[in-house]
Write an enzyme that holds these catalytic residues in place. Structure first.
Site, PDB file in Angstrom:
ATOM      1  N   SER A  98       0.782  -0.983  -0.072  1.00 32.89           N
ATOM      2  CA  SER A  98       0.149   0.028  -0.008  1.00 32.89           C
ATOM      3  C   SER A  98       0.785   1.133  -0.391  1.00 32.89           C
ATOM      4  O   SER A  98       0.622   2.016  -0.480  1.00 32.89           O
ATOM      5  CB  SER A  98      -0.732   0.645   1.283  1.00 32.89           C
ATOM      6  OG  SER A  98      -2.470  -1.057   0.784  1.00 32.89           O
ATOM      7  N   ASP A 298      -8.763  -4.399   2.824  1.00 37.44           N
ATOM      8  CA  ASP A 298      -7.354  -5.708   2.444  1.00 37.44           C
ATOM      9  C   ASP A 298      -7.248  -6.251   3.455  1.00 37.44           C
ATOM     10  O   ASP A 298      -6.888  -7.310   3.662  1.00 37.44           O
ATOM     11  CB  ASP A 298      -6.684  -3.782   2.422  1.00 37.44           C
ATOM     12  CG  ASP A 298      -5.287  -4.342   2.300  1.00 37.44           C
ATOM     13  OD1 ASP A 298      -4.899  -5.395   1.623  1.00 37.44           O
ATOM     14  OD2 ASP A 298      -4.505  -4.550   3.592  1.00 37.44           O
ATOM     15  N   HIS A 302      -6.404  -9.793   3.756  1.00 35.51           N
ATOM     16  CA  HIS A 302      -5.245 -11.018   4.098  1.00 35.51           C
ATOM     17  C   HIS A 302      -6.034 -11.820   5.134  1.00 35.51           C
ATOM     18  O   HIS A 302      -4.725 -12.961   4.774  1.00 35.51           O
ATOM     19  CB  HIS A 302      -4.305  -9.706   4.477  1.00 35.51           C
ATOM     20  CG  HIS A 302      -3.574  -8.893   4.084  1.00 35.51           C
ATOM     21  ND1 HIS A 302      -2.499  -9.444   2.953  1.00 35.51           N
ATOM     22  CD2 HIS A 302      -3.960  -7.544   4.164  1.00 35.51           C
ATOM     23  CE1 HIS A 302      -2.198  -8.432   3.076  1.00 35.51           C
ATOM     24  NE2 HIS A 302      -3.038  -6.890   3.510  1.00 35.51           N
ATOM     25  N   HIS A 341      -4.585  -2.001  -4.855  1.00 35.34           N
ATOM     26  CA  HIS A 341      -3.906  -3.274  -5.602  1.00 35.34           C
ATOM     27  C   HIS A 341      -4.815  -4.325  -5.111  1.00 35.34           C
ATOM     28  O   HIS A 341      -5.922  -3.800  -4.306  1.00 35.34           O
ATOM     29  CB  HIS A 341      -2.606  -3.764  -4.378  1.00 35.34           C
ATOM     30  CG  HIS A 341      -2.670  -3.487  -3.018  1.00 35.34           C
ATOM     31  ND1 HIS A 341      -3.495  -4.560  -2.722  1.00 35.34           N
ATOM     32  CD2 HIS A 341      -2.646  -2.290  -2.308  1.00 35.34           C
ATOM     33  CE1 HIS A 341      -3.392  -4.230  -1.155  1.00 35.34           C
ATOM     34  NE2 HIS A 341      -2.923  -3.048  -1.006  1.00 35.34           N
ATOM     35  N   HIS A 386      -1.023  -9.784  -1.247  1.00 36.71           N
ATOM     36  CA  HIS A 386      -1.497  -9.320  -2.505  1.00 36.71           C
ATOM     37  C   HIS A 386      -1.074  -9.297  -3.419  1.00 36.71           C
ATOM     38  O   HIS A 386      -0.397 -10.184  -3.828  1.00 36.71           O
ATOM     39  CB  HIS A 386      -0.872  -6.967  -2.666  1.00 36.71           C
ATOM     40  CG  HIS A 386      -0.852  -7.043  -0.971  1.00 36.71           C
ATOM     41  ND1 HIS A 386      -0.612  -5.617  -1.110  1.00 36.71           N
ATOM     42  CD2 HIS A 386      -1.576  -7.440  -0.529  1.00 36.71           C
ATOM     43  CE1 HIS A 386      -0.195  -5.732  -0.028  1.00 36.71           C
ATOM     44  NE2 HIS A 386      -1.191  -6.140   1.031  1.00 36.71           N
TER      45      HIS A 386
END
Ligand SMILES: [Zn+2]
Length: 422
Positions: A98, A298, A302, A341, A386
């Site tokens: 990020s 995000d 994860h 992303h 990612h």
């Protein structure tokens, strides 16, 4: 027209010189910078909405879950769409984090993972949040992450290491001076032993606690004229001036796998924070830049936690509705919705469990209902990290059409700088 033509000639010269030195100016961005062609609307302000880690599969899963087969999300109803690539310029990895992604947005320069507003050689770059402020605009950042987390940090500070969050907070007060700062991360604003409004070692995560090394930055912010708030009620009644709101020790949620203490229940929701920020920033006739971020997409990707990802996506969707309502009455404001992303290598699949590739089943969540249908879908994860796939970008407002097509993520910087006339 003559003026524009001369600027185009200048652009050719600038491009020729720049090509052998630093970077190439994109000629398409060198049209008249103050008026949107054909509409007579002056472009002054930008709302950039970042679904951290959000790419096409996150958006489609949310569409199915929240709107159904025939429905459209607010973020997908923006009239212009395109794609952004996200690769960093890192000596050791092909996929961005990020920090590098936000630095590309904030500076137009690709750099290494972990960089906050510095180039591959560690040189500080001009960052968009500070430049907008210097141009007389108001600026703000709103996030469910720590306010000093990588994405907002890259717009408002410069440091070689994204983990220096107390230094990033200090730079907010001394370097970039955003007018509105709302989100989590109180731990970095206060020294050890000063718990603040959010007590150290809370039951949901005993590792949290004040740890700043730059003094009492909340007190410094107050001295600098910020109104400081830490509850939803205080936020609602805060005056229309400089505003610092810290609504959690760290993130405004607990990022963990399903059933292991995962919580998505922010003390103030992102849409409410965004509405307040627009109320404050919109008062400046010279315009504003506002970064809005939903971090839960995000963090829960994860952890391959699709239930919480969908909750985070609902939060983001409601926030986009607030932003769309604002731009509907403020045609000088560009609204952009994208992700920095992809995270999780997410796909949307049928519920069949005979469709796995490879020898072992992958991590799947669901099935989740398709809104308004008896059918269901599964969310399948291929990584806890990612990935390098494109992110969709949707936009409306002045110069939104420049997002059409596929571009590197640095293109977002170029368009924003153009709209803000920087
Ligand atoms: Zn991430």
């Amino acid at each position: 027209m003559g003026f524009s033509h001369r600027r185009c000639l200048l652009a050719v010269v600038v491009t020729a010189v720049a090509a052998v030195t630093v970077s190439v100016v994109t000629p398409v961005l060198l049209a008249d910078s103050t008026t949107v062609a054909g509409r007579g609307v002056r472009a002054t302000s930008v709302i950039l909405v970042n679904g951290d880690g959000m790419a096409a599969a996150h958006r489609e899963a949310a569409r199915l879950y929240l709107a159904g087969f025939d429905g459209r999300l607010a973020m997908d109803r923006l009239p212009v769409s395109g794609q952004l690539t996200t690769s960093p310029r890192d000596p050791s990895t092909a996929v961005t984090d990020s920090a590098a992604a936000a630095t590309a947005w904030a500076t137009g320069v690709r750099t290494y993972n972990g960089s906050i507003g510095v180039d591959v050689d560690g040189r500080p770059l001009a960052v968009l949040g500070q430049r907008a402020k210097a141009a007389g605009k108001s600026t703000g950042l709103v996030t469910t992450a720590q306010v000093t987390d990588a994405s907002p940090a890259a717009f408002f500070s410069r440091t070689a290491d994204r983990s220096a969050q107390d230094e990033i907070a200090r730079q907010y007060l001394t370097f970039s001076r955003p007018d509105v700062v709302l989100g989590g991360g109180e731990d970095w604003w206060l020294p050890k032993g000063t718990p603040g409004a959010w007590p150290d070692k809370p039951a949901e995560d005993p590792s949290e606690g004040s740890r700043g090394t730059r003094g009492d930055l909340v007190e410094q912010a107050r001295r600098d004229g910020y109104h400081y708030v830490s509850t939803a009620e205080q936020l609602a009644s805060a005056p229309r001036g400089k505003l610092l709101g810290l609504f959690a020790n760290e993130e405004m949620f607990q990022q963990r796998p399903e059933g292991k203490g995962d919580v998505y229940s922010p003390a103030v929701d992102l849409a409410t924070m965004t509405g307040k920020a627009l109320d404050v920033l919109g008062a400046n006739g010279k315009g504003f830049f506002l970064l809005v971020e939903e971090e839960g997409v995000d963090e829960f990707s994860h952890h391959n936690n699709a239930t919480r990802v969908l909750q985070s996506m609902r939060s983001l969707e409601r926030t986009v509705e607030v932003a769309r309502a604002y731009v509907a009455t403020h045609p000088d404001t560009l609204l952009v919705v994208t992700g920095d992303h992809e995270c999780g290598g997410l796909t949307v699949e049928n519920t069949s469990d005979t469709d796995e590739s490879g020898s072992a089943p992958s991590t799947e969540d669901g099935p989740f209902p398709v809104h308004g249908s008896a059918l269901r879908f599964v969310m399948d994860w291929t990584t806890t990290g990612h990935t390098g796939v494109d992110v969709p970008v949707t936009a409306e407002g002045p110069l939104a059409e420049l997002f059409t097509g596929k571009h590197p993520n640095t293109h977002l910087h170029d368009v924003l700088a153009k709209v803000l006339n920087l």
